[in-house]
Design a protein around this motif. Structure first.
Motif, PDB file in Angstrom:
ATOM      1  N   PHE A  74       0.828  -1.207   0.000  1.00 46.30           N
ATOM      2  CA  PHE A  74       0.000   0.000   0.000  1.00 46.30           C
ATOM      3  C   PHE A  74       0.859   1.253   0.000  1.00 46.30           C
ATOM      4  O   PHE A  74       0.535   2.243  -0.674  1.00 46.30           O
ATOM      5  CB  PHE A  74      -0.941   0.001   1.209  1.00 46.30           C
ATOM      6  CG  PHE A  74      -2.242  -0.706   0.962  1.00 46.30           C
ATOM      7  CD1 PHE A  74      -3.351  -0.017   0.492  1.00 46.30           C
ATOM      8  CD2 PHE A  74      -2.352  -2.068   1.183  1.00 46.30           C
ATOM      9  CE1 PHE A  74      -4.550  -0.675   0.261  1.00 46.30           C
ATOM     10  CE2 PHE A  74      -3.547  -2.742   0.957  1.00 46.30           C
ATOM     11  CZ  PHE A  74      -4.648  -2.041   0.487  1.00 46.30           C
ATOM     12  N   LEU A  75       1.946   1.255   0.761  1.00 44.54           N
ATOM     13  CA  LEU A  75       2.839   2.412   0.782  1.00 44.54           C
ATOM     14  C   LEU A  75       3.496   2.627  -0.575  1.00 44.54           C
ATOM     15  O   LEU A  75       3.716   3.767  -1.001  1.00 44.54           O
ATOM     16  CB  LEU A  75       3.915   2.228   1.853  1.00 44.54           C
ATOM     17  CG  LEU A  75       3.454   2.324   3.309  1.00 44.54           C
ATOM     18  CD1 LEU A  75       4.591   1.958   4.250  1.00 44.54           C
ATOM     19  CD2 LEU A  75       2.942   3.726   3.626  1.00 44.54           C
ATOM     20  N   GLU A  76       3.782   1.541  -1.259  1.00 41.29           N
ATOM     21  CA  GLU A  76       4.475   1.638  -2.536  1.00 41.29           C
ATOM     22  C   GLU A  76       3.555   2.028  -3.681  1.00 41.29           C
ATOM     23  O   GLU A  76       3.930   2.852  -4.540  1.00 41.29           O
ATOM     24  CB  GLU A  76       5.153   0.308  -2.862  1.00 41.29           C
ATOM     25  CG  GLU A  76       5.931   0.306  -4.166  1.00 41.29           C
ATOM     26  CD  GLU A  76       6.663  -0.993  -4.416  1.00 41.29           C
ATOM     27  OE1 GLU A  76       7.382  -1.086  -5.440  1.00 41.29           O
ATOM     28  OE2 GLU A  76       6.524  -1.939  -3.586  1.00 41.29           O
ATOM     29  N   TYR A  77       2.338   1.482  -3.701  1.00 43.91           N
ATOM     30  CA  TYR A  77       1.477   1.652  -4.874  1.00 43.91           C
ATOM     31  C   TYR A  77       0.271   2.574  -4.670  1.00 43.91           C
ATOM     32  O   TYR A  77      -0.186   3.204  -5.628  1.00 43.91           O
ATOM     33  CB  TYR A  77       0.983   0.286  -5.353  1.00 43.91           C
ATOM     34  CG  TYR A  77       2.077  -0.635  -5.789  1.00 43.91           C
ATOM     35  CD1 TYR A  77       2.855  -0.342  -6.910  1.00 43.91           C
ATOM     36  CD2 TYR A  77       2.373  -1.795  -5.079  1.00 43.91           C
ATOM     37  CE1 TYR A  77       3.878  -1.182  -7.316  1.00 43.91           C
ATOM     38  CE2 TYR A  77       3.393  -2.649  -5.478  1.00 43.91           C
ATOM     39  CZ  TYR A  77       4.144  -2.335  -6.594  1.00 43.91           C
ATOM     40  OH  TYR A  77       5.167  -3.161  -6.996  1.00 43.91           O
ATOM     41  N   CYS A  78      -0.266   2.649  -3.446  1.00 46.26           N
ATOM     42  CA  CYS A  78      -1.494   3.419  -3.239  1.00 46.26           C
ATOM     43  C   CYS A  78      -1.248   4.839  -2.733  1.00 46.26           C
ATOM     44  O   CYS A  78      -1.864   5.791  -3.212  1.00 46.26           O
ATOM     45  CB  CYS A  78      -2.413   2.686  -2.262  1.00 46.26           C
ATOM     46  SG  CYS A  78      -3.079   1.120  -2.905  1.00 46.26           S
ATOM     47  N   TRP A  79      -0.366   4.989  -1.779  1.00 48.31           N
ATOM     48  CA  TRP A  79      -0.176   6.298  -1.163  1.00 48.31           C
ATOM     49  C   TRP A  79       0.427   7.343  -2.098  1.00 48.31           C
ATOM     50  O   TRP A  79       0.048   8.526  -2.028  1.00 48.31           O
ATOM     51  CB  TRP A  79       0.638   6.161   0.124  1.00 48.31           C
ATOM     52  CG  TRP A  79      -0.229   5.788   1.282  1.00 48.31           C
ATOM     53  CD1 TRP A  79      -0.591   4.526   1.674  1.00 48.31           C
ATOM     54  CD2 TRP A  79      -0.893   6.680   2.170  1.00 48.31           C
ATOM     55  NE1 TRP A  79      -1.432   4.572   2.756  1.00 48.31           N
ATOM     56  CE2 TRP A  79      -1.631   5.880   3.083  1.00 48.31           C
ATOM     57  CE3 TRP A  79      -0.936   8.059   2.286  1.00 48.31           C
ATOM     58  CZ2 TRP A  79      -2.405   6.450   4.097  1.00 48.31           C
ATOM     59  CZ3 TRP A  79      -1.703   8.623   3.300  1.00 48.31           C
ATOM     60  CH2 TRP A  79      -2.429   7.820   4.193  1.00 48.31           C
ATOM     61  N   PRO A  80       1.367   7.010  -2.985  1.00 43.30           N
ATOM     62  CA  PRO A  80       1.916   8.055  -3.870  1.00 43.30           C
ATOM     63  C   PRO A  80       0.854   8.781  -4.691  1.00 43.30           C
ATOM     64  O   PRO A  80       0.906  10.006  -4.841  1.00 43.30           O
ATOM     65  CB  PRO A  80       2.873   7.265  -4.773  1.00 43.30           C
ATOM     66  CG  PRO A  80       3.334   6.136  -3.911  1.00 43.30           C
ATOM     67  CD  PRO A  80       2.116   5.737  -3.122  1.00 43.30           C
ATOM     68  N   LYS A  81      -0.113   8.054  -5.209  1.00 47.54           N
ATOM     69  CA  LYS A  81      -1.186   8.674  -6.000  1.00 47.54           C
ATOM     70  C   LYS A  81      -2.037   9.591  -5.139  1.00 47.54           C
ATOM     71  O   LYS A  81      -2.392  10.704  -5.545  1.00 47.54           O
ATOM     72  CB  LYS A  81      -2.055   7.583  -6.632  1.00 47.54           C
ATOM     73  CG  LYS A  81      -3.209   8.113  -7.486  1.00 47.54           C
ATOM     74  CD  LYS A  81      -4.000   6.960  -8.089  1.00 47.54           C
ATOM     75  CE  LYS A  81      -5.239   7.431  -8.817  1.00 47.54           C
ATOM     76  NZ  LYS A  81      -4.956   8.247  -9.994  1.00 47.54           N
TER      77      LYS A  81
END
Length: 267
Positions: A74-81
């Protein structure tokens, strides 16, 4: 009652708010119109293209993690967006309470206002309660207008309603009930003004269950009618606890990680 102490006093407020037909929603309705506080309309208070208002609240996003494979995803793929799109998250500071080291590349999208505090793991329930105990005892929340507590796998999808709720002076907490009987407060996500709770909040941990403990801590705000409910929550109860699911605002759904992963690769 004289020998009962803080636990009995809190439990009295808890019982008054939750037993019989006086549900959590009814307590809030007694203070203000639930339809009014639950349906903020209009544009975001702040946008990426514009300066933040001078009175924009100082917000700390407090994230507790044991850095599981799911949390890392989640930190890698969801939070940046979310960080790239949501002004509320762009304006906030971040504090990670973690039992393991966090790869610096995962923290890059969060900007420069990021701190990390380590703890010795004692299990999910103990770790979550320890996070609040340590934060208040060490003064990590000092100077902040609002604390937003989330786990990495809890995704904030849109910040429009949240921004208006944070700006509303009549709100001291944004909570989500857990279970159909609304007998406990969800701890996947909650937000509150630190000054609204007593100085000894979260210091007398009595219950092993996170949701029950949170309910005790927020009982005074519930009684005062200064709590607003996260709208659209479907009270998604699981065998292992309660997951927040507020449609288009805040969601705890592990299937979102794969969706985020696909979007990240195609963007």
């Amino acid at each position: 009652m004289t020998n009962c102490g803080r636990r009995c006093l809190i439990m009295c407020a808890f019982v008054a708010a939750f037993c019989s037909n006086l549900s959590f929603v009814k307590v809030v309705e007694n203070g203000r119109s639930l339809e009014t506080v639950g349906s903020y309309e209009g544009k975001r208070i702040a946008n990426r293209e514009k300066d933040f208002p001078a009175n924009y609240p100082k917000v700390l996003v407090y994230m507790t993690t044991h850095m599981s494979e799911s949390h890392v995803g989640f930190l890698e793929y969801c939070w940046p967006k979310r960080l790239a799109e949501l002004p509320l998250l762009q304006h906030a500071d971040y504090l990670f309470f973690t039992s393991k080291d966090i790869n610096e590349t995962l923290l890059t999208p969060f900007g420069t206002n990021v701190k990390i505090e380590r703890y010795e793991p004692k299990g999910k329930q103990e770790g979550a309660m320890l996070a609040m105990t340590e934060a208040t005892k060490q003064g990590w929340f000092d100077g902040y207008d609002w604390i937003i507590r989330v786990n990495p796998d809890v995704v904030i999808l849109d910040d429009t309603w949240l921004q208006h709720a944070l700006f509303d002076d009549s709100n001291d907490a944004i909570l989500s009930p857990c279970g159909r009987k609304m007998s406990a407060i969800n701890t996947d996500f909650f937000a509150y003004r630190p000054k609204a709770l007593s100085n000894d909040a979260w210091q007398d941990i009595q219950d092993k269950n996170n949701e029950q403990q949170a309910t005790l801590e927020f009982s005074s705000l519930i009684q005062n009618g200064t709590v607003v409910l996260l709208p659209g929550n479907r009270m998604n109860v699981r065998e292992n606890g309660c997951r927040v699911s507020s449609k288009t605002i805040v969601v705890h759904n592990h299937s979102l990680k794969e969706q985020c992963k696909v979007e990240a690769k195609t963007s």
